[in-house]
Design an enzyme around this catalytic site. Structure first.
Site, PDB file in Angstrom:
ATOM      1  CB  CYS A   1      -0.666   0.044   1.189  1.00  9.64           C
ATOM      2  SG  CYS A   1      -2.156   1.376   1.276  1.00  9.64           S
ATOM      3  CB  CYS A   2       3.684   2.435   2.112  1.00  8.31           C
ATOM      4  SG  CYS A   2       3.233   2.845   3.696  1.00  8.31           S
TER       5      CYS A   2
ATOM      6  CB  CYS B   1      -2.204   6.687   6.187  1.00  6.32           C
ATOM      7  SG  CYS B   1      -1.389   7.289   4.592  1.00  6.32           S
TER       8      CYS B   1
ATOM      9  CB  CYS C   1      -0.830   3.278   9.133  1.00  9.16           C
ATOM     10  SG  CYS C   1      -1.511   2.153   7.619  1.00  9.16           S
TER      11      CYS C   1
ATOM     12  CB  CYS D   1       6.125   4.230   4.363  1.00  3.71           C
ATOM     13  SG  CYS D   1       6.974   5.889   4.313  1.00  3.71           S
TER      14      CYS D   1
END
Length: 244
Positions: free
Chosen positions: A116-117, A205, A208, A233
């Site tokens: 995702c990162c 985010c 997270c 990340c």
């Protein structure tokens, strides 16, 4: 003009023992197209110092689409406060759609945060850094015991391709503590994210990031379901793969 490893080594020697304001001014004088990465309290301190230098600089931020509402308001507050142009970097919409369609909105809880990162942060950063020869971050050595202990005030960053090859990466606050950052913020009335008043220290985010308890390390609020040495990340790849 490309920046060489030898040049960065010379800068390391020249900047040894210098304070953050001097490092910021030096960086901007040597690299007029430098991009300053902005997301948190440390970065606003650097913006404040850059404005005081009277030298040109660029500021960018990564909008992952998953930030806290308070963070979006904070970004706009800083933009207005300093009268700066904020270059906002977004992830590729199609790639985000494919990830969410295949794995849902919270796949990182199951298979770690790297995918995702990579989509929401690393690739937009890669595109941004391709427009410059140097960038500046608010990294501090004491931010993460697993990955940032050896962060220098300037380094040769081969993790990303800049305008002419590898980049110079300046970390003027590397030797500062969190207390020194907040002393500066309070003394000079520098804007900060209101989430800090709610127990958030290191802010990323929304899914997270969580508030930390008294006595907890600031990075314990980031990716709390993962082991401490993995709490990066991908924006600072050199922390995970230091040069040989």
């Amino acid at each position: 003009m490309a920046i060489s490893a030898n040049t960065v080594a010379e800068w390391q020697t020249e900047l040894a023992g210098k304070g953050p304001q001097s490092i910021v001014k030096f960086a901007l004088s040597q690299c007029p197209n430098l991009c300053l990465s902005f997301s948190g309290a440390e970065d606003v301190v650097l913006i404040d110092m850059a404005v005081k230098s009277k030298l040109p600089f660029r500021v960018f931020t990564l909008d992952t689409g998953r930030l806290h509402a308070d963070t979006y308001r904070f970004l706009d507050t800083v933009r207005r406060h300093y009268g700066i142009t904020l270059e906002v970097c977004y992830p590729d919409a199609l790639t985000v759609r494919e990830l969410v369609t295949a794995k849902g909105f919270f796949s990182f809880y199951d298979d770690d945060h790297k995918e995702c990162c990579g989509i929401r942060k690393v690739e937009p950063l890669r595109r941004q850094l391709a427009t410059t020869t140097a960038w500046m971050t608010g990294q501090r050595k004491d931010q993460s015991p697993g990955t940032r202990n050896d962060v220098p005030v300037v380094q040769y960053d081969t993790s990303f391709d800049g305008l002419d090859g590898p980049l110079a990466k300046f970390n003027p606050l590397a030797n500062w503590s969190s207390s020194e950052v907040w002393d500066y913020i309070r003394a000079l009335d520098v804007p900060y994210n209101p989430l800090h008043e709610k127990g958030f220290v290191s802010i990323g985010c929304e899914p997270c990031t969580r508030a930390v308890l008294p006595g907890q390390h600031e990075r314990e609020g980031r990716w709390w379901w993962e082991e401490a040495t993995k709490k990066e990340c991908g924006l600072h790849l050199s922390n995970l793969t230091p040069p040989a």
